[in-house]
Design a protein around this motif. Structure first.
Motif, PDB file in Angstrom:
ATOM      1  N   ASN A  68     -57.469  14.163 -76.788  1.00 54.19           N
ATOM      2  CA  ASN A  68     -58.339  13.960 -77.645  1.00 54.19           C
ATOM      3  C   ASN A  68     -59.022  12.499 -77.820  1.00 54.19           C
ATOM      4  O   ASN A  68     -59.446  11.217 -78.634  1.00 54.19           O
ATOM      5  CB  ASN A  68     -57.400  13.061 -79.468  1.00 54.19           C
ATOM      6  CG  ASN A  68     -57.048  14.550 -80.127  1.00 54.19           C
ATOM      7  OD1 ASN A  68     -57.681  15.492 -79.586  1.00 54.19           O
ATOM      8  ND2 ASN A  68     -56.086  14.901 -80.430  1.00 54.19           N
ATOM      9  N   ALA A  69     -58.688  11.353 -76.842  1.00 56.82           N
ATOM     10  CA  ALA A  69     -59.155   9.781 -76.652  1.00 56.82           C
ATOM     11  C   ALA A  69     -60.724  10.024 -76.897  1.00 56.82           C
ATOM     12  O   ALA A  69     -61.470   8.904 -77.305  1.00 56.82           O
ATOM     13  CB  ALA A  69     -58.057   9.301 -75.243  1.00 56.82           C
ATOM     14  N   SER A 124     -55.172  12.266 -85.709  1.00 57.49           N
ATOM     15  CA  SER A 124     -54.281  13.739 -85.837  1.00 57.49           C
ATOM     16  C   SER A 124     -55.028  13.985 -87.410  1.00 57.49           C
ATOM     17  O   SER A 124     -55.996  14.089 -87.694  1.00 57.49           O
ATOM     18  CB  SER A 124     -53.453  13.672 -85.729  1.00 57.49           C
ATOM     19  OG  SER A 124     -52.838  12.366 -86.785  1.00 57.49           O
ATOM     20  N   LEU A 170     -54.740   7.478 -84.619  1.00 60.79           N
ATOM     21  CA  LEU A 170     -53.780   9.039 -83.607  1.00 60.79           C
ATOM     22  C   LEU A 170     -55.000  10.002 -83.768  1.00 60.79           C
ATOM     23  O   LEU A 170     -54.767  10.940 -82.855  1.00 60.79           O
ATOM     24  CB  LEU A 170     -52.358   9.003 -83.067  1.00 60.79           C
ATOM     25  CG  LEU A 170     -51.659   7.961 -83.129  1.00 60.79           C
ATOM     26  CD1 LEU A 170     -50.198   8.603 -83.955  1.00 60.79           C
ATOM     27  CD2 LEU A 170     -51.804   6.752 -82.055  1.00 60.79           C
ATOM     28  N   ARG A 179     -48.994   4.187 -76.203  1.00 56.51           N
ATOM     29  CA  ARG A 179     -47.800   5.567 -75.953  1.00 56.51           C
ATOM     30  C   ARG A 179     -48.724   6.516 -76.055  1.00 56.51           C
ATOM     31  O   ARG A 179     -48.753   7.768 -74.879  1.00 56.51           O
ATOM     32  CB  ARG A 179     -46.585   5.825 -76.405  1.00 56.51           C
ATOM     33  CG  ARG A 179     -45.758   4.601 -75.515  1.00 56.51           C
ATOM     34  CD  ARG A 179     -43.978   5.097 -76.054  1.00 56.51           C
ATOM     35  NE  ARG A 179     -43.806   5.280 -77.247  1.00 56.51           N
ATOM     36  CZ  ARG A 179     -43.723   5.466 -78.259  1.00 56.51           C
ATOM     37  NH1 ARG A 179     -43.712   3.353 -78.031  1.00 56.51           N
ATOM     38  NH2 ARG A 179     -43.457   5.357 -79.201  1.00 56.51           N
ATOM     39  N   TRP A 180     -49.241   7.288 -77.042  1.00 55.56           N
ATOM     40  CA  TRP A 180     -50.367   7.811 -77.622  1.00 55.56           C
ATOM     41  C   TRP A 180     -51.567   8.407 -77.049  1.00 55.56           C
ATOM     42  O   TRP A 180     -51.835   9.550 -76.166  1.00 55.56           O
ATOM     43  CB  TRP A 180     -51.099   8.152 -78.814  1.00 55.56           C
ATOM     44  CG  TRP A 180     -51.967   8.914 -79.654  1.00 55.56           C
ATOM     45  CD1 TRP A 180     -51.277   9.824 -79.478  1.00 55.56           C
ATOM     46  CD2 TRP A 180     -52.892   8.636 -78.978  1.00 55.56           C
ATOM     47  NE1 TRP A 180     -52.363  10.564 -80.160  1.00 55.56           N
ATOM     48  CE2 TRP A 180     -53.415  10.535 -79.908  1.00 55.56           C
ATOM     49  CE3 TRP A 180     -53.954   7.338 -78.996  1.00 55.56           C
ATOM     50  CZ2 TRP A 180     -55.314  10.171 -80.059  1.00 55.56           C
ATOM     51  CZ3 TRP A 180     -55.258   8.351 -78.857  1.00 55.56           C
ATOM     52  CH2 TRP A 180     -56.147   9.665 -79.413  1.00 55.56           C
ATOM     53  N   LEU A 181     -52.101   7.063 -76.408  1.00 53.62           N
ATOM     54  CA  LEU A 181     -53.155   6.933 -75.939  1.00 53.62           C
ATOM     55  C   LEU A 181     -52.967   7.930 -74.237  1.00 53.62           C
ATOM     56  O   LEU A 181     -53.867   7.867 -73.466  1.00 53.62           O
ATOM     57  CB  LEU A 181     -53.925   5.507 -75.191  1.00 53.62           C
ATOM     58  CG  LEU A 181     -55.514   5.658 -74.400  1.00 53.62           C
ATOM     59  CD1 LEU A 181     -56.671   6.325 -75.060  1.00 53.62           C
ATOM     60  CD2 LEU A 181     -55.787   4.097 -74.671  1.00 53.62           C
ATOM     61  N   THR A 182     -52.363   7.808 -73.846  1.00 54.04           N
ATOM     62  CA  THR A 182     -51.232   7.144 -72.162  1.00 54.04           C
ATOM     63  C   THR A 182     -50.776   8.534 -71.670  1.00 54.04           C
ATOM     64  O   THR A 182     -50.636   8.404 -70.328  1.00 54.04           O
ATOM     65  CB  THR A 182     -50.740   5.831 -71.619  1.00 54.04           C
ATOM     66  OG1 THR A 182     -49.465   5.258 -72.484  1.00 54.04           O
ATOM     67  CG2 THR A 182     -51.580   4.427 -71.614  1.00 54.04           C
ATOM     68  N   GLY A 183     -50.121   8.358 -72.473  1.00 53.25           N
ATOM     69  CA  GLY A 183     -48.403  10.198 -72.341  1.00 53.25           C
ATOM     70  C   GLY A 183     -47.565   9.701 -72.211  1.00 53.25           C
ATOM     71  O   GLY A 183     -46.804  10.462 -71.548  1.00 53.25           O
ATOM     72  N   ASN A 201     -54.638  11.185 -73.579  1.00 53.55           N
ATOM     73  CA  ASN A 201     -54.022  12.261 -74.391  1.00 53.55           C
ATOM     74  C   ASN A 201     -55.503  12.575 -74.585  1.00 53.55           C
ATOM     75  O   ASN A 201     -57.282  11.800 -74.451  1.00 53.55           O
ATOM     76  CB  ASN A 201     -54.095  11.177 -76.175  1.00 53.55           C
ATOM     77  CG  ASN A 201     -54.300  12.599 -77.092  1.00 53.55           C
ATOM     78  OD1 ASN A 201     -54.917  13.331 -77.076  1.00 53.55           O
ATOM     79  ND2 ASN A 201     -52.782  12.216 -77.388  1.00 53.55           N
ATOM     80  N   ASN A 248     -51.921   9.704 -68.556  1.00 57.53           N
ATOM     81  CA  ASN A 248     -52.581  11.158 -68.942  1.00 57.53           C
ATOM     82  C   ASN A 248     -52.845  11.235 -70.050  1.00 57.53           C
ATOM     83  O   ASN A 248     -52.443  11.038 -71.730  1.00 57.53           O
ATOM     84  CB  ASN A 248     -50.534  12.473 -68.835  1.00 57.53           C
ATOM     85  CG  ASN A 248     -51.513  13.622 -69.362  1.00 57.53           C
ATOM     86  OD1 ASN A 248     -52.687  13.875 -68.510  1.00 57.53           O
ATOM     87  ND2 ASN A 248     -50.112  14.298 -69.049  1.00 57.53           N
TER      88      ASN A 248
END
Length: 113
Positions: free
Chosen positions: A67-68, A113, A111, A35-39, A65, A63
């Motif tokens: 930061n990908a 971050s 992630l 989910r982090w990668l794809t939004g 991310n 969508n």
């Protein structure tokens, strides 16, 4: 066109989860990095998996991310940051994120971050 582009995400996702679980990690962690990668929301991710969405359509709907591009490293002997095909690079980003989950890397680091 690569054969993997036409494969369903769900057909590979089960292997992602199995890999994480073999190493003592969870489906929730695989979902979190996906989910982090794809939004995608949890419901959107589940819908794509249930519908048999292909990798091509999965990433077309994503969508990505911002930061990908910070995802770097080697997967299947190839540096992800050097992959020319944008779709293959996104697939390998996901592969690398799942690999990092399986290796027990801290989620904050995974992630970016």
């Amino acid at each position: 066109m690569s054969r993997i582009f036409r494969m369903s995400v769900a057909s590979v996702y089960v292997h992602y989860v199995a890999k994480a679980e073999r190493k003592g990690h969870t489906k929730d962690e695989v979902d979190e990095v996906t989910r982090w990668l794809t939004g995608f929301s949890p419901a959107e991710l589940e819908a794509h998996l249930a519908d048999g969405t292909t990798f091509e359509d999965f990433f077309a709907a994503a969508n990505l991310n911002p930061n990908a591009p910070l995802i770097t490293g080697v997967i299947c002997g190839i540096r992800v940051q050097e992959i020319d095909d944008p779709l293959m690079q996104k697939i390998r980003y996901l592969d690398l994120l799942v690999e990092e989950v399986a290796r027990g890397k801290k989620m904050a680091s995974i992630l970016r971050s």
